[in-house]
Write an enzyme that holds these catalytic residues in place. Sequence first.
Site, PDB file in Angstrom:
ATOM      1  N   GLY A  87     -86.174 -90.272 -77.047  1.00 52.38           N
ATOM      2  CA  GLY A  87     -85.789 -91.932 -76.789  1.00 52.38           C
ATOM      3  C   GLY A  87     -86.648 -92.780 -78.003  1.00 52.38           C
ATOM      4  O   GLY A  87     -87.154 -93.942 -77.670  1.00 52.38           O
ATOM      5  N   LYS A  88     -87.176 -92.076 -78.886  1.00 50.08           N
ATOM      6  CA  LYS A  88     -88.000 -92.459 -80.163  1.00 50.08           C
ATOM      7  C   LYS A  88     -87.316 -93.746 -80.767  1.00 50.08           C
ATOM      8  O   LYS A  88     -87.888 -95.058 -81.008  1.00 50.08           O
ATOM      9  CB  LYS A  88     -88.289 -91.765 -81.308  1.00 50.08           C
ATOM     10  CG  LYS A  88     -89.210 -90.515 -80.858  1.00 50.08           C
ATOM     11  CD  LYS A  88     -89.345 -89.402 -81.968  1.00 50.08           C
ATOM     12  CE  LYS A  88     -88.129 -88.651 -82.500  1.00 50.08           C
ATOM     13  NZ  LYS A  88     -87.671 -87.850 -81.315  1.00 50.08           N
ATOM     14  N   ARG A 106     -89.143 -73.733-104.770  1.00 50.13           N
ATOM     15  CA  ARG A 106     -89.327 -74.576-105.800  1.00 50.13           C
ATOM     16  C   ARG A 106     -87.962 -74.529-107.127  1.00 50.13           C
ATOM     17  O   ARG A 106     -88.354 -74.755-108.003  1.00 50.13           O
ATOM     18  CB  ARG A 106     -90.737 -74.254-106.747  1.00 50.13           C
ATOM     19  CG  ARG A 106     -91.672 -74.696-105.889  1.00 50.13           C
ATOM     20  CD  ARG A 106     -93.017 -73.791-106.138  1.00 50.13           C
ATOM     21  NE  ARG A 106     -92.608 -72.433-105.760  1.00 50.13           N
ATOM     22  CZ  ARG A 106     -93.507 -71.286-105.857  1.00 50.13           C
ATOM     23  NH1 ARG A 106     -94.656 -71.302-106.260  1.00 50.13           N
ATOM     24  NH2 ARG A 106     -93.428 -70.153-105.326  1.00 50.13           N
ATOM     25  N   GLY A 161     -84.835 -98.529 -69.221  1.00 53.69           N
ATOM     26  CA  GLY A 161     -83.199 -98.670 -69.595  1.00 53.69           C
ATOM     27  C   GLY A 161     -83.010 -98.870 -71.023  1.00 53.69           C
ATOM     28  O   GLY A 161     -84.122 -98.746 -71.783  1.00 53.69           O
ATOM     29  N   GLY A 187     -80.875 -88.291 -84.598  1.00 51.10           N
ATOM     30  CA  GLY A 187     -80.051 -89.349 -84.039  1.00 51.10           C
ATOM     31  C   GLY A 187     -80.643 -90.179 -83.241  1.00 51.10           C
ATOM     32  O   GLY A 187     -81.020 -90.090 -82.060  1.00 51.10           O
ATOM     33  N   HIS A 188     -81.073 -91.427 -83.940  1.00 51.48           N
ATOM     34  CA  HIS A 188     -81.817 -92.343 -83.297  1.00 51.48           C
ATOM     35  C   HIS A 188     -80.926 -93.542 -82.938  1.00 51.48           C
ATOM     36  O   HIS A 188     -80.483 -94.200 -83.559  1.00 51.48           O
ATOM     37  CB  HIS A 188     -83.001 -92.956 -84.244  1.00 51.48           C
ATOM     38  CG  HIS A 188     -84.177 -91.967 -84.371  1.00 51.48           C
ATOM     39  ND1 HIS A 188     -85.013 -91.808 -85.319  1.00 51.48           N
ATOM     40  CD2 HIS A 188     -84.346 -90.746 -83.777  1.00 51.48           C
ATOM     41  CE1 HIS A 188     -85.753 -90.868 -85.492  1.00 51.48           C
ATOM     42  NE2 HIS A 188     -85.355 -90.129 -84.261  1.00 51.48           N
ATOM     43  N   ASP A 242     -85.355 -85.977 -78.988  1.00 53.68           N
ATOM     44  CA  ASP A 242     -84.626 -86.872 -78.082  1.00 53.68           C
ATOM     45  C   ASP A 242     -85.169 -87.478 -77.066  1.00 53.68           C
ATOM     46  O   ASP A 242     -85.009 -87.561 -75.860  1.00 53.68           O
ATOM     47  CB  ASP A 242     -83.431 -85.925 -77.537  1.00 53.68           C
ATOM     48  CG  ASP A 242     -82.760 -85.066 -78.571  1.00 53.68           C
ATOM     49  OD1 ASP A 242     -82.012 -85.959 -79.635  1.00 53.68           O
ATOM     50  OD2 ASP A 242     -82.351 -84.046 -78.239  1.00 53.68           O
ATOM     51  N   GLN A 285     -87.355 -85.916 -84.721  1.00 54.89           N
ATOM     52  CA  GLN A 285     -87.440 -84.422 -83.964  1.00 54.89           C
ATOM     53  C   GLN A 285     -88.533 -84.742 -83.155  1.00 54.89           C
ATOM     54  O   GLN A 285     -89.064 -85.689 -82.551  1.00 54.89           O
ATOM     55  CB  GLN A 285     -87.498 -83.246 -84.832  1.00 54.89           C
ATOM     56  CG  GLN A 285     -86.135 -82.830 -85.427  1.00 54.89           C
ATOM     57  CD  GLN A 285     -85.859 -83.784 -86.785  1.00 54.89           C
ATOM     58  OE1 GLN A 285     -86.384 -83.725 -87.626  1.00 54.89           O
ATOM     59  NE2 GLN A 285     -84.715 -84.191 -86.742  1.00 54.89           N
ATOM     60  N   PRO A 316     -74.119 -80.982 -75.260  1.00 56.46           N
ATOM     61  CA  PRO A 316     -74.861 -81.292 -73.820  1.00 56.46           C
ATOM     62  C   PRO A 316     -76.443 -81.000 -74.094  1.00 56.46           C
ATOM     63  O   PRO A 316     -76.509 -79.823 -74.601  1.00 56.46           O
ATOM     64  CB  PRO A 316     -74.296 -80.780 -72.967  1.00 56.46           C
ATOM     65  CG  PRO A 316     -73.130 -79.742 -73.627  1.00 56.46           C
ATOM     66  CD  PRO A 316     -73.052 -80.140 -74.877  1.00 56.46           C
ATOM     67  N   THR A 328     -76.234 -86.455 -82.453  1.00 51.97           N
ATOM     68  CA  THR A 328     -75.872 -85.850 -83.706  1.00 51.97           C
ATOM     69  C   THR A 328     -74.756 -84.975 -83.601  1.00 51.97           C
ATOM     70  O   THR A 328     -73.723 -85.385 -84.272  1.00 51.97           O
ATOM     71  CB  THR A 328     -76.764 -85.400 -84.545  1.00 51.97           C
ATOM     72  OG1 THR A 328     -78.261 -86.349 -84.728  1.00 51.97           O
ATOM     73  CG2 THR A 328     -76.516 -85.024 -85.944  1.00 51.97           C
ATOM     74  N   THR A 329     -74.733 -84.176 -82.672  1.00 55.88           N
ATOM     75  CA  THR A 329     -73.721 -83.237 -82.717  1.00 55.88           C
ATOM     76  C   THR A 329     -73.050 -83.523 -81.300  1.00 55.88           C
ATOM     77  O   THR A 329     -71.791 -82.693 -81.392  1.00 55.88           O
ATOM     78  CB  THR A 329     -74.379 -81.813 -82.674  1.00 55.88           C
ATOM     79  OG1 THR A 329     -75.376 -81.597 -81.148  1.00 55.88           O
ATOM     80  CG2 THR A 329     -75.169 -81.672 -83.634  1.00 55.88           C
TER      81      THR A 329
HETATM   82  P1  IMP Z   1     -81.827 -78.305 -87.669  1.00 54.22           P
HETATM   83  O1  IMP Z   1     -82.903 -79.210 -87.800  1.00 54.22           O
HETATM   84  O2  IMP Z   1     -80.556 -78.607 -87.778  1.00 54.22           O
HETATM   85  O3  IMP Z   1     -82.124 -77.074 -88.567  1.00 54.22           O
HETATM   86  O4  IMP Z   1     -81.942 -77.627 -86.288  1.00 54.22           O
HETATM   87  C1  IMP Z   1     -82.816 -76.683 -85.542  1.00 54.22           C
HETATM   88  C2  IMP Z   1     -83.270 -77.044 -84.163  1.00 54.22           C
HETATM   89  O5  IMP Z   1     -83.779 -78.440 -84.083  1.00 54.22           O
HETATM   90  C3  IMP Z   1     -82.102 -76.870 -83.369  1.00 54.22           C
HETATM   91  O6  IMP Z   1     -82.414 -76.451 -82.097  1.00 54.22           O
HETATM   92  C4  IMP Z   1     -81.632 -78.349 -83.162  1.00 54.22           C
HETATM   93  O7  IMP Z   1     -80.959 -78.368 -82.162  1.00 54.22           O
HETATM   94  C5  IMP Z   1     -82.976 -78.923 -83.339  1.00 54.22           C
HETATM   95  N1  IMP Z   1     -82.827 -80.339 -83.631  1.00 54.22           N
HETATM   96  C6  IMP Z   1     -82.867 -80.980 -84.736  1.00 54.22           C
HETATM   97  N2  IMP Z   1     -82.949 -82.237 -84.905  1.00 54.22           N
HETATM   98  C7  IMP Z   1     -83.118 -82.677 -83.653  1.00 54.22           C
HETATM   99  C8  IMP Z   1     -83.228 -83.845 -82.959  1.00 54.22           C
HETATM  100  O8  IMP Z   1     -83.139 -84.782 -83.702  1.00 54.22           O
HETATM  101  N3  IMP Z   1     -83.337 -83.966 -81.728  1.00 54.22           N
HETATM  102  C9  IMP Z   1     -83.289 -82.790 -80.784  1.00 54.22           C
HETATM  103  N4  IMP Z   1     -83.121 -81.594 -81.403  1.00 54.22           N
HETATM  104  C10 IMP Z   1     -83.069 -81.420 -82.785  1.00 54.22           C
END
Ligand code: IMP
Length: 427
Positions: free
Chosen positions: A15-16, A142, A414, A40-41, A13, A223, A303, A299-300
């Site tokens: 800001g990529k 595998r 911004g 979630g880009h 997160d 990530q 907060p 993505t979710t």
């Molecule tokens: P998973 O990748 O869904 O298995 O989540 C494992 C951990 O990585 C959790 O703490 C998620 O909130 C975090 N996480 C996974 N993808 C992202 C992302 O794109 N941004 C920030 N945190 C992430």
Amino acid sequence: MSVTILVGAQWGDEGKGKIVHFLSQEADIVARYQGGANAGHTVVTGERTIVLHLLPVGALWPHVTAIIGAGVVVDPIDLMKEIDLLQKSGIDLTGRLLISHKAHLIMPYHKLLDRVAEEKSSEKIGTTGRGIGPAYVDKATRTGIRIVDLLDRDVLRAKLRRNIEEKNLLLSRIYETEELNEDQIIAEYLKFDKRIDPYVKDVSVFLSEAISEGKKILLEGAQGTLLDIDAGTYPYVTSSNPTAGGALTGLGIGPRCIDHVMGVLKAYTTRVGHGPFPTEESGEFGKRLRETGVEYGATTGRPRRCGWFDAVIARYSARVNSIDTWAVTKLDVLTGIDPLKVCVAYEDGQRTYRNFPAVPHILEACRPVYEELPGWKEDISQVRVWEELPENAREYLHFIEEMTSVPVGIVSVGPAQDMTIVRRAVA
Ligand code: IMP
């Protein structure tokens, strides 16, 4: 830029999305190398805000060839949804989306297992529930199903049957939950062959030819470094390698192909999910950062936890990724905060840590050692050149450079594309 890896330098997160979109203007090829639809880009283009979870952000530019590498775990349902979504917005991917035949698939049982394992666990990770961990488990043991398997109905049927039988035992006997309907899943996934076929490619061969031709290639990490399964704050990590090394294995290219590594750093720190976070501010200040920076998961919707900038983390990321330049995002969010604190070390009452320990129980016992810097009051969202940033904003960035021995190349002030200061062009 000939071949540039772009990595998240914190907990994701950073800001990529915006930085990749900005750099992709100049790129021929943009390739994702790990993770899946857990990313979630977010990209703001003109009036529209688009959030991509699986497709590389570079795909939004019509001149770009978008690649999904072998290191990515692909949920075919999410993939088709994103392709259709872009199609409806007038963005056609025909002939310019290539997916590695070796990429593993995320199946409904992976998502279900991800969710029930989290629900039943006493030590929750706070996953995104997208089936990422269980899909990489199958890859490592595998038993996984790959894109290439989608193209052969007999192979797919046999592999699915074996996997679903095994997962149903897990679901019913270990997790005491409902089993999945084997025939229904097989029927649903057999239909993907024709839809996936046009995109399947030997991505490693394609990239190596493109590199020889001198094409401009951007390798898009998802990530962040501290979520890397090896470099991150294990076990509070994702199940792939978002660090620069993951770009090589995830795309099938060698280290000598890489010209530049850009690290993306948010001007403060955020994290979603569980796990230690030394500079976290859980009170009013954390709330202020969350509201000003709109820090909610793309993505979710969760907060995000917020806190001060942590130079120990930045230094660590610079080391494990060989970062050449930083892109610092959301500098505007710090406007009006005075003084600004930057964590320069940790201490636990016994010793001082200047190198990031990356071990949760050590990190949990650590307190941040802060240095204070003066803030600025001026609105910086309209600034487009480095020299016009307020002196204290430049000093803040200089401090990051000093602490990490890595220069700042890009500053984002911004969400919109043009709210960007380029101080050093990428090679
Ligand atoms: P998973 O990748 O869904 O298995 O989540 C494992 C951990 O990585 C959790 O703490 C998620 O909130 C975090 N996480 C996974 N993808 C992202 C992302 O794109 N941004 C920030 N945190 C992430």
